[in-house]
Motif scaffolding. Structure first.
Motif, short mmCIF file in Angstrom:
data_model
loop_
_atom_site.label_atom_id
_atom_site.label_comp_id
_atom_site.label_asym_id
_atom_site.label_seq_id
_atom_site.Cartn_x
_atom_site.Cartn_y
_atom_site.Cartn_z
N VAL A 179 -34.54 12.23 101.22
CA VAL A 179 -33.93 11.10 100.53
C VAL A 179 -34.86 10.62 99.42
O VAL A 179 -36.01 11.06 99.31
CB VAL A 179 -33.65 9.94 101.51
CG1 VAL A 179 -32.59 10.33 102.54
CG2 VAL A 179 -34.93 9.48 102.21
N ASN A 180 -34.38 9.65 98.63
CA ASN A 180 -35.23 9.04 97.61
C ASN A 180 -36.02 7.88 98.25
O ASN A 180 -35.83 7.56 99.43
CB ASN A 180 -34.42 8.59 96.40
CG ASN A 180 -33.41 7.51 96.74
OD1 ASN A 180 -33.59 6.71 97.66
ND2 ASN A 180 -32.32 7.49 95.99
N GLU A 181 -36.88 7.25 97.46
CA GLU A 181 -37.76 6.21 97.99
C GLU A 181 -36.99 5.01 98.56
O GLU A 181 -37.31 4.50 99.63
CB GLU A 181 -38.73 5.73 96.91
CG GLU A 181 -39.71 4.69 97.40
CD GLU A 181 -40.69 4.24 96.32
OE1 GLU A 181 -41.65 3.52 96.67
OE2 GLU A 181 -40.50 4.59 95.13
N THR A 182 -35.95 4.58 97.86
CA THR A 182 -35.16 3.43 98.33
C THR A 182 -34.50 3.73 99.67
O THR A 182 -34.55 2.91 100.60
CB THR A 182 -34.09 3.05 97.28
OG1 THR A 182 -34.73 2.78 96.04
CG2 THR A 182 -33.29 1.86 97.72
N ALA A 183 -33.90 4.91 99.78
CA ALA A 183 -33.25 5.31 101.04
C ALA A 183 -34.28 5.46 102.15
O ALA A 183 -34.01 5.15 103.31
CB ALA A 183 -32.47 6.60 100.85
N TYR A 184 -35.47 5.91 101.81
CA TYR A 184 -36.55 6.04 102.80
C TYR A 184 -36.92 4.66 103.35
O TYR A 184 -37.03 4.49 104.57
CB TYR A 184 -37.76 6.69 102.12
CG TYR A 184 -39.00 6.76 102.97
CD1 TYR A 184 -39.16 7.77 103.91
CD2 TYR A 184 -40.01 5.83 102.83
CE1 TYR A 184 -40.30 7.85 104.69
CE2 TYR A 184 -41.16 5.90 103.60
CZ TYR A 184 -41.30 6.91 104.53
OH TYR A 184 -42.44 6.98 105.31
N GLU A 185 -37.10 3.70 102.46
CA GLU A 185 -37.50 2.35 102.89
C GLU A 185 -36.43 1.68 103.74
O GLU A 185 -36.75 0.91 104.65
CB GLU A 185 -37.83 1.48 101.66
CG GLU A 185 -39.02 1.95 100.85
CD GLU A 185 -40.33 1.95 101.62
OE1 GLU A 185 -40.48 1.17 102.59
OE2 GLU A 185 -41.21 2.75 101.27
N THR A 186 -35.16 1.97 103.47
CA THR A 186 -34.06 1.30 104.18
C THR A 186 -33.42 2.19 105.25
O THR A 186 -32.42 1.79 105.86
CB THR A 186 -32.96 0.87 103.19
OG1 THR A 186 -32.46 2.02 102.50
CG2 THR A 186 -33.51 -0.14 102.19
N CYS A 187 -33.98 3.38 105.48
CA CYS A 187 -33.43 4.32 106.47
C CYS A 187 -31.95 4.61 106.21
O CYS A 187 -31.11 4.62 107.11
CB CYS A 187 -33.64 3.81 107.89
SG CYS A 187 -35.36 3.85 108.42
N ASP A 188 -31.62 4.84 104.94
CA ASP A 188 -30.24 5.08 104.53
C ASP A 188 -30.05 6.56 104.19
O ASP A 188 -30.58 7.05 103.19
CB ASP A 188 -29.92 4.21 103.31
CG ASP A 188 -28.51 4.43 102.79
OD1 ASP A 188 -27.70 5.11 103.45
OD2 ASP A 188 -28.24 3.91 101.68
N ALA A 189 -29.28 7.26 104.99
CA ALA A 189 -29.03 8.69 104.77
C ALA A 189 -27.67 8.96 104.15
O ALA A 189 -27.20 10.09 104.15
CB ALA A 189 -29.15 9.43 106.10
N SER A 190 -27.04 7.92 103.57
CA SER A 190 -25.69 8.10 103.05
C SER A 190 -25.63 8.94 101.76
O SER A 190 -24.58 9.49 101.45
CB SER A 190 -25.03 6.74 102.80
OG SER A 190 -25.75 6.02 101.81
N SER A 191 -26.72 9.05 101.02
CA SER A 191 -26.74 9.87 99.80
C SER A 191 -27.96 10.78 99.81
O SER A 191 -28.89 10.61 99.02
CB SER A 191 -26.79 8.95 98.56
OG SER A 191 -25.64 8.16 98.49
#
Length: 165
Positions: A70-82
């Motif tokens: 994932v990208n950095e933002t998704a890493y920080e928020t544990c978001d695997a949607s994209s």
């Protein structure tokens, strides 16, 4: 000037025979703990130095965990949607660090919040190891031996081609 297809074949073969030195390292993410919840992957990554060409191997429990880049933002928020990339088949995944910069990986199956995420910084590739010191005579002899071997193999290949050169 047109290049002979036969010449291209010979040159390609000779280049393929050249010795390749590799300094890439395979890192088992989490070391003995592997890819699992409740592991401090920040500490794990801080203990290692990663370079372009190195490999990360994620070993995990089949059908329970996965690896999502994932990208950095998704890493920080544990978001695997994209995801950039997602891998969930089997029980391991091997990823090559192919450019400098930071790479982010998480588990999308509810374990990211339990620490199943890792960020690694890939630095430029290391240069190949230096050759041990030797005298000019022995180094020159080695070069000539390699050149003569390459020439003999090249001649054998050219002589065995099914078309004229």
């Amino acid at each position: 000037m047109a290049t002979s297809p036969r010449l291209l074949v010979v040159v390609s073969f000779l280049l393929a025979m050249a010795p390749v030195l590799s300094v890439a390292v395979r890192f088992y993410v989490g070391d003995r703990s592997r890819w699992a919840p409740n592991v401090n992957y920040t500490d794990w990554a801080d203990r290692h130095e990663f370079h372009v060409g190195d490999w990360l191997q994620f070993d995990y429990k089949k059908d329970t965990y996965d690896v999502v880049q994932v990208n950095e933002t998704a890493y920080e928020t544990c978001d695997a949607s994209s995801p950039i990339m997602s891998y969930s088949r089997g029980h391991n995944f091997v990823f090559q660090l192919n450019h400098t910069g930071r790479f982010y990986f998480i588990c999308s199956r509810g374990q990211c919040w339990n620490g199943m995420k890792v960020s690694v910084l890939a630095q430029p590739a290391l240069p190949p190891p230096a050759m041990p010191p030797s005298s000019h005579a022995s180094r020159a002899g080695g070069v000539w031996r390699w050149a003569s071997l390459t020439a003999m193999v090249g001649a054998a290949v050219v002589g065995s081609l099914p078309f004229p050169v």
